[in-house]
Motif scaffolding. Structure first.
Motif, PDB file in Angstrom:
ATOM      1  N   UNK A   6      34.499  25.979  22.114  1.00 59.92           N
ATOM      2  CA  UNK A   6      34.041  26.398  23.436  1.00 59.92           C
ATOM      3  C   UNK A   6      35.203  26.439  24.419  1.00 59.92           C
ATOM      4  N   UNK A   7      36.083  25.426  24.392  1.00 59.96           N
ATOM      5  CA  UNK A   7      37.244  25.409  25.273  1.00 59.96           C
ATOM      6  C   UNK A   7      38.182  26.571  24.960  1.00 59.96           C
ATOM      7  N   UNK A   8      38.285  26.898  23.671  1.00 62.76           N
ATOM      8  CA  UNK A   8      39.129  28.012  23.263  1.00 62.76           C
ATOM      9  C   UNK A   8      38.593  29.321  23.830  1.00 62.76           C
ATOM     10  N   UNK A   9      37.276  29.529  23.746  1.00 60.33           N
ATOM     11  CA  UNK A   9      36.661  30.750  24.272  1.00 60.33           C
ATOM     12  C   UNK A   9      36.878  30.832  25.775  1.00 60.33           C
ATOM     13  N   UNK A  10      36.677  29.703  26.482  1.00 53.77           N
ATOM     14  CA  UNK A  10      36.864  29.709  27.930  1.00 53.77           C
ATOM     15  C   UNK A  10      38.306  30.018  28.300  1.00 53.77           C
ATOM     16  N   UNK A  11      39.262  29.553  27.511  1.00 51.73           N
ATOM     17  CA  UNK A  11      40.666  29.854  27.780  1.00 51.73           C
ATOM     18  C   UNK A  11      40.976  31.330  27.557  1.00 51.73           C
ATOM     19  N   UNK A  12      40.268  31.969  26.658  1.00 43.98           N
ATOM     20  CA  UNK A  12      40.542  33.366  26.326  1.00 43.98           C
ATOM     21  C   UNK A  12      39.797  34.336  27.233  1.00 43.98           C
ATOM     22  N   UNK A  13      38.651  33.934  27.782  1.00 40.06           N
ATOM     23  CA  UNK A  13      37.859  34.821  28.620  1.00 40.06           C
ATOM     24  C   UNK A  13      38.609  35.116  29.913  1.00 40.06           C
ATOM     25  N   UNK A  14      38.589  36.369  30.316  1.00 43.69           N
ATOM     26  CA  UNK A  14      39.276  36.749  31.543  1.00 43.69           C
ATOM     27  C   UNK A  14      38.689  38.050  32.066  1.00 43.69           C
ATOM     28  N   UNK A 100      48.500  41.051  43.044  1.00 45.36           N
ATOM     29  CA  UNK A 100      48.469  39.733  42.400  1.00 45.36           C
ATOM     30  C   UNK A 100      47.529  38.773  43.149  1.00 45.36           C
ATOM     31  N   UNK A 101      47.503  38.855  44.477  1.00 44.44           N
ATOM     32  CA  UNK A 101      46.571  38.016  45.244  1.00 44.44           C
ATOM     33  C   UNK A 101      45.123  38.421  44.958  1.00 44.44           C
ATOM     34  N   UNK A 102      44.862  39.720  44.879  1.00 40.10           N
ATOM     35  CA  UNK A 102      43.506  40.183  44.556  1.00 40.10           C
ATOM     36  C   UNK A 102      43.095  39.742  43.162  1.00 40.10           C
ATOM     37  N   UNK A 103      44.022  39.810  42.213  1.00 37.86           N
ATOM     38  CA  UNK A 103      43.755  39.342  40.850  1.00 37.86           C
ATOM     39  C   UNK A 103      43.343  37.872  40.846  1.00 37.86           C
ATOM     40  N   UNK A 104      44.109  37.058  41.555  1.00 38.85           N
ATOM     41  CA  UNK A 104      43.824  35.622  41.598  1.00 38.85           C
ATOM     42  C   UNK A 104      42.481  35.358  42.280  1.00 38.85           C
ATOM     43  N   UNK A 105      42.213  36.057  43.377  1.00 40.70           N
ATOM     44  CA  UNK A 105      40.952  35.867  44.101  1.00 40.70           C
ATOM     45  C   UNK A 105      39.763  36.307  43.254  1.00 40.70           C
ATOM     46  N   UNK A 106      39.911  37.425  42.548  1.00 39.96           N
ATOM     47  CA  UNK A 106      38.821  37.913  41.695  1.00 39.96           C
ATOM     48  C   UNK A 106      38.562  36.941  40.550  1.00 39.96           C
ATOM     49  N   UNK A 107      39.613  36.435  39.931  1.00 45.79           N
ATOM     50  CA  UNK A 107      39.457  35.470  38.840  1.00 45.79           C
ATOM     51  C   UNK A 107      38.749  34.210  39.326  1.00 45.79           C
ATOM     52  N   UNK A 109      36.775  33.979  41.934  1.00 42.94           N
ATOM     53  CA  UNK A 109      35.409  34.291  42.349  1.00 42.94           C
ATOM     54  C   UNK A 109      34.442  34.378  41.175  1.00 42.94           C
ATOM     55  N   UNK A 110      34.918  34.789  40.013  1.00 45.89           N
ATOM     56  CA  UNK A 110      34.008  34.971  38.869  1.00 45.89           C
ATOM     57  C   UNK A 110      34.135  33.879  37.822  1.00 45.89           C
ATOM     58  N   UNK A 111      34.923  32.862  38.080  1.00 40.67           N
ATOM     59  CA  UNK A 111      35.171  31.820  37.072  1.00 40.67           C
ATOM     60  C   UNK A 111      33.889  31.186  36.563  1.00 40.67           C
ATOM     61  N   UNK A 112      32.978  30.854  37.452  1.00 44.09           N
ATOM     62  CA  UNK A 112      31.728  30.219  37.030  1.00 44.09           C
ATOM     63  C   UNK A 112      30.891  31.122  36.153  1.00 44.09           C
ATOM     64  N   UNK A 113      30.733  32.369  36.560  1.00 40.53           N
ATOM     65  CA  UNK A 113      29.953  33.323  35.758  1.00 40.53           C
ATOM     66  C   UNK A 113      30.629  33.610  34.428  1.00 40.53           C
TER      67      UNK A 113
END
Length: 125
Positions: A6-14, A100-107, A109-113
């Motif tokens: 599960x941790x591996x999948x979470x590390x790979x999801x993006x 790069x700032x938008x990338x970080x903000x988007x990541x 914002x959707x981390x929980x989902x």
């Protein structure tokens, strides 16, 4: 200690961010990586090589980006005895840094989902 599956999948999801500034002007991970490569290497050819891209393709993408904005994003000088080079202009740096700032903000914002969706995946075999 090895990560669980599960941790591996979470590390790979993006997520991947693609910004459509207008119909003919897209900015995504490829163009951002090319701009980043130019910033780091001082060369369009070297930045393209790092990405497995031909010089012609790299130049085409830079030319397209340069033509889309009020000011060029990259300036280049021809090679020769003194060597050539390329660099981001202040506008190019602003575009790359903003992306790069938008990338970080988007990541963020959707981390929980993204984590939730990842838990619904079948285990890797």
């Amino acid at each position: 200690m090895l990560p669980t599956q599960e941790e591996q999948v979470l590390d790979e999801a993006s997520i991947t961010l693609r910004v459509e500034l207008r119909a003919d002007t897209l900015l995504g991970p490829g163009k951002a990586a090319l701009l980043q490569g130019i910033r780091e290497t001082g060369s369009i050819a070297a930045a393209g090589r790092r990405m497995g891209m031909s010089y012609k393709r790299a130049w085409y993408l830079i030319d397209t980006l340069n033509g889309a904005f009020h000011e060029p994003l990259v300036t280049a000088s021809k090679g020769g005895k003194t060597g050539g080079g390329a660099q981001l202009t202040p506008t190019g740096a602003a575009i790359l840094d903003g992306y790069r700032r938008m990338e970080a903000a988007a990541s963020e914002a959707v981390a929980g989902e993204l984590a939730h969706l990842s838990t619904l995946l079948k285990p890797m075999t």
